[in-house]
Design an enzyme around this catalytic site. Structure first.
Site, mmCIF file in Angstrom:
data_model
loop_
_atom_site.group_PDB
_atom_site.id
_atom_site.type_symbol
_atom_site.label_atom_id
_atom_site.label_comp_id
_atom_site.label_asym_id
_atom_site.label_seq_id
_atom_site.Cartn_x
_atom_site.Cartn_y
_atom_site.Cartn_z
ATOM 1 N N ALA A 63 0.837 -1.196 0.000
ATOM 2 C CA ALA A 63 0.000 0.000 0.000
ATOM 3 C C ALA A 63 0.878 1.255 0.000
ATOM 4 O O ALA A 63 2.070 1.210 0.316
ATOM 5 C CB ALA A 63 -0.922 -0.003 1.215
ATOM 6 N N GLY A 108 0.058 -5.314 0.598
ATOM 7 C CA GLY A 108 -1.033 -5.404 -0.363
ATOM 8 C C GLY A 108 -0.619 -6.089 -1.644
ATOM 9 O O GLY A 108 -1.437 -6.727 -2.312
ATOM 10 N N GLU A 111 -0.994 -9.669 -0.949
ATOM 11 C CA GLU A 111 -2.431 -9.970 -0.894
ATOM 12 C C GLU A 111 -3.030 -10.041 -2.299
ATOM 13 O O GLU A 111 -3.912 -10.865 -2.558
ATOM 14 C CB GLU A 111 -3.145 -8.917 -0.044
ATOM 15 C CG GLU A 111 -2.808 -9.036 1.435
ATOM 16 C CD GLU A 111 -3.349 -7.895 2.269
ATOM 17 O OE1 GLU A 111 -4.063 -8.158 3.244
ATOM 18 O OE2 GLU A 111 -3.046 -6.722 1.942
ATOM 19 N N GLU A 131 2.987 -5.783 7.579
ATOM 20 C CA GLU A 131 2.134 -4.776 8.204
ATOM 21 C C GLU A 131 2.330 -4.659 9.710
ATOM 22 O O GLU A 131 2.190 -3.578 10.293
ATOM 23 C CB GLU A 131 0.658 -5.065 7.903
ATOM 24 C CG GLU A 131 0.233 -4.845 6.467
ATOM 25 C CD GLU A 131 0.421 -6.071 5.594
ATOM 26 O OE1 GLU A 131 -0.131 -6.075 4.481
ATOM 27 O OE2 GLU A 131 1.107 -7.029 6.022
#
Length: 257
Positions: A63, A108, A111, A131
């Site tokens: 992110a 992300g 993911e 994270e």
């Protein structure tokens, strides 16, 4: 298609290409463009399989953390659902989907790779969910898809520690499906998809729905779901062609109808 994400189609393969230099950080705009590209790949009958690709240097490093420093709880309540939903659009593409991973697939980015059916990984790539080191947890499917893929104990190791894994470890624990030299990642992903480009598209769709849907329910419900999808394929031209070709001892010619 978008400023940072586009869908390119060639010989039955749709490539969802991320292009937000230098690290393909997944900000809100990329999230929404990714959602649109996934929907376009789903809707286009010329796309028989999909590669998600960040380019020769990096898949996606996560992110855009600069957006997180001032984001409030109220704002993130909305955004987290939207981000997870964008990755769900990739996971729900009813066609074979492979992530072609170079460089880094972190946060992300990891993911997003988890939302694909397979992961072809460069031999010098790094994957992880870091994270926890920011005082947060994966929020776009990492805690759920990673545990389903590699098991809860290994997922807790990666998520609790925030450590990165190399390609060799990723292959060993099931996070990677193929490891190849970095220069060969995209070609290897395309080669993996080749057997499905002229396959029975509706049966492939049903198989993916059955497997993914069954993972989210109990065995009895999964078996009932499988039976419905199985029976539905008896309304397709491909079922007639496939069974007839078998009886006639010839190669079937599927049309995706």
């Amino acid at each position: 298609m978008g400023e940072f994400v586009r869908l390119e189609t060639s010989e039955g393969i749709g490539t969802i290409r991320l292009e937000r230099p230098p690290m393909n950080a997944l900000n809100t705009q990329v999230q929404e463009e990714l959602r649109a590209a996934a929907r376009a790949a789903t809707a286009d009958p010329e796309v028989r399989a999909v590669i998600v690709y960040g380019g020769e240097k990096v898949f996606a490093a996560g992110a855009d953390i600069t957006e997180f420093t001032t984001t409030t709880f109220q704002e993130m309540t909305v955004r987290a659902t939207a981000l997870s939903g964008a990755f769900d659009e990739v996971a729900r593409i009813p066609k074979p989907v492979v992530a072609a991973i170079t460089g880094y697939a972190l946060g992300g980015g990891c993911e997003l790779a988890l939302a694909c059916d397979w992961r072809v990984v460069a031999d010098d790539a790094k994957l992880g969910q870091p994270e926890i080191r920011l005082g947060i947890i994966p929020g776009a499917g990492g805690t759920q898809r990673l545990a389903r893929l590699i098991g809860p104990a290994k997922a807790k190791d990666l998520i609790f520690s925030g450590r990165m894994v190399d390609a060799e470890e990723a292959l060993r624990i099931g996070l990677a499906d193929r490891v190849v030299p970095a220069a060969d990642v995209y070609a290897s992903a395309a080669e993996l998809l080749k057997p499905y480009l002229n396959g029975p598209a509706l049966a492939l769709r049903a198989a993916k729905l059955a497997i993914d849907g069954g993972l989210n329910t109990d065995l009895a419900s999964g078996l009932a779901w499988e039976s419905q999808l199985f029976a539905g394929l008896f309304a397709t031209d491909d079922r007639i062609e496939g069974t007839t070709a078998f009886v006639e001892k010839r190669k079937p010619k599927f049309t995706g109808r």
